[in-house]
Design an enzyme around this catalytic site. Sequence first.
Site, short mmCIF file in Angstrom:
data_model
loop_
_atom_site.label_atom_id
_atom_site.label_comp_id
_atom_site.label_asym_id
_atom_site.label_seq_id
_atom_site.Cartn_x
_atom_site.Cartn_y
_atom_site.Cartn_z
N LYS A 166 -94.78 -21.01 3.99
CA LYS A 166 -94.71 -21.22 5.89
C LYS A 166 -95.18 -19.95 6.77
O LYS A 166 -95.93 -19.29 6.26
CB LYS A 166 -92.98 -21.25 6.55
CG LYS A 166 -92.07 -22.22 5.80
CD LYS A 166 -90.64 -22.24 5.91
CE LYS A 166 -89.93 -22.67 5.25
NZ LYS A 166 -88.27 -22.65 5.85
N TYR A 205 -87.88 -31.57 10.17
CA TYR A 205 -87.41 -31.17 10.10
C TYR A 205 -85.91 -32.40 10.88
O TYR A 205 -85.02 -31.30 11.03
CB TYR A 205 -87.16 -29.70 10.89
CG TYR A 205 -86.79 -28.81 9.80
CD1 TYR A 205 -87.13 -28.95 8.31
CD2 TYR A 205 -88.53 -27.81 10.18
CE1 TYR A 205 -87.39 -27.47 7.51
CE2 TYR A 205 -88.98 -26.83 8.90
CZ TYR A 205 -88.41 -26.70 8.10
OH TYR A 205 -89.02 -25.37 6.64
N ASN A 259 -87.78 -17.58 5.34
CA ASN A 259 -87.58 -17.55 4.26
C ASN A 259 -89.21 -18.09 2.93
O ASN A 259 -88.78 -19.03 2.28
CB ASN A 259 -86.99 -18.15 4.21
CG ASN A 259 -86.19 -19.63 4.17
OD1 ASN A 259 -87.25 -19.77 4.56
ND2 ASN A 259 -85.37 -20.60 4.10
N HIS A 287 -90.80 -23.76 1.89
CA HIS A 287 -90.67 -24.71 1.83
C HIS A 287 -90.60 -25.51 0.33
O HIS A 287 -91.73 -26.02 0.34
CB HIS A 287 -90.83 -25.50 3.18
CG HIS A 287 -90.52 -27.18 2.81
ND1 HIS A 287 -88.77 -27.82 3.53
CD2 HIS A 287 -90.90 -28.06 2.41
CE1 HIS A 287 -88.53 -28.79 2.81
NE2 HIS A 287 -89.75 -29.20 2.42
N GLU A 310 -92.58 -36.13 3.11
CA GLU A 310 -93.16 -34.94 3.12
C GLU A 310 -94.36 -35.24 2.22
O GLU A 310 -95.57 -34.98 3.88
CB GLU A 310 -92.04 -33.76 2.59
CG GLU A 310 -91.28 -33.80 3.45
CD GLU A 310 -89.69 -32.19 2.33
OE1 GLU A 310 -90.21 -31.75 1.29
OE2 GLU A 310 -88.46 -32.15 3.17
N1 LIG Z 1 -78.81 -20.26 10.03
C1 LIG Z 1 -80.12 -20.70 9.68
N2 LIG Z 1 -80.96 -19.97 10.99
C2 LIG Z 1 -81.68 -19.82 11.20
N3 LIG Z 1 -82.67 -20.39 10.59
C3 LIG Z 1 -82.34 -21.66 9.43
C4 LIG Z 1 -80.93 -21.71 9.74
N4 LIG Z 1 -81.08 -22.51 8.13
C5 LIG Z 1 -81.92 -23.10 7.72
N5 LIG Z 1 -82.27 -22.80 8.41
C6 LIG Z 1 -83.93 -22.57 8.38
O1 LIG Z 1 -84.52 -23.82 8.54
C7 LIG Z 1 -84.91 -24.91 7.22
C8 LIG Z 1 -84.59 -25.37 6.09
O2 LIG Z 1 -83.22 -25.60 6.18
P1 LIG Z 1 -82.33 -26.59 4.62
O3 LIG Z 1 -80.88 -25.92 5.36
O4 LIG Z 1 -83.03 -27.59 5.25
O5 LIG Z 1 -83.20 -25.72 3.66
P2 LIG Z 1 -84.12 -25.71 3.28
O6 LIG Z 1 -84.00 -27.26 2.32
O7 LIG Z 1 -83.77 -25.08 1.71
O8 LIG Z 1 -84.97 -25.29 3.30
P3 LIG Z 1 -86.26 -25.75 3.00
O9 LIG Z 1 -86.30 -27.34 3.82
O10 LIG Z 1 -87.94 -25.11 4.64
O11 LIG Z 1 -87.19 -25.66 1.72
C9 LIG Z 1 -84.90 -23.04 6.25
O12 LIG Z 1 -85.51 -23.55 5.10
C10 LIG Z 1 -84.76 -22.24 7.25
O13 LIG Z 1 -86.65 -21.41 7.43
#
Ligand SMILES: Nc1ncnc2c1ncn2[C@@H]1O[C@H](COP(=O)(O)OP(=O)(O)OP(=O)(O)O)[C@@H](O)[C@H]1O
Length: 234
Positions: free
Chosen positions: A89, A129, A194, A197, A208
Amino acid sequence: MFARTATAALRQAARRQAPLATRAFTTSSSQTARSLGARFGTAAAAAAVATFGYTLYTSQTASPLHADSALPIYGAAGTSKERTFIAVKPDGVQRNLVGEIISRFERRGYKLVGLKLLVPPVELAKEHYADLSSKPFFAGLVDYMTNGRAPVVGMVWEGPSVIKQGRIMLGATDPKNSGTGTIRGDYCLSIGRNIVHGSDSAESAQKEISLWFGGKGEVVDWKSNNEEWVISEN
Ligand SMILES: Nc1ncnc2c1ncn2[C@@H]1O[C@H](COP(=O)(O)OP(=O)(O)OP(=O)(O)O)[C@@H](O)[C@H]1O
């Protein structure tokens, strides 16, 4: 003989992976948009086709095949040709962690079959997303991914169990819960930043990879000379 058997197995695995796929390529954008609409919503599908200028392949449309391979671009989950979508990211790019993240997957033995640097269009990030669209952080998440303060590095990695292992290598979504030794556990602190992804299931990987790498020739099926030293089971 082995090659024929392996090809047949891959074809079968690909069919299992995409049971709804048609056998003929979809050539018309409106037809593709309709197929996407059934799966992801009509507006998103039409916007995606218009925005990206290339066909997005889903389990309801035929997938593009490599010229000399029966393999769809999203690979064959459950085989050594399993594929996942991993993205660094914008914060990971800004913090110069691209090489480190690529290196971890390479050193584990996984094979890089797709790689691009881009500022994703807003529609692409929204589609990626889509399951989080009702969350309060959605607008901020889309902006962070698309505002161009740094690009995203999109990748497709291939190898046994790469979807599950990729998620383990990334660590928990919230870095505060990620173990030391994982990418997020080692390099970040905040759920909103974080740095990486990774697809969380075979279905997500298919969606994706098709979304980010649907253009012709963007995923390359190549043979690594290391393969027998990495994935043979004797
Ligand atoms: N509470 C939150 N506050 C801010 N950003 C969040 C929060 N929860 C999730 N995100 C963001 O949305 C992304 C997607 O969330 P998801 O729950 O799908 O987790 P993930 O599958 O582990 O992440 P990713 O899809 O990025 O790998 C997270 O990686 C983070 O960047």
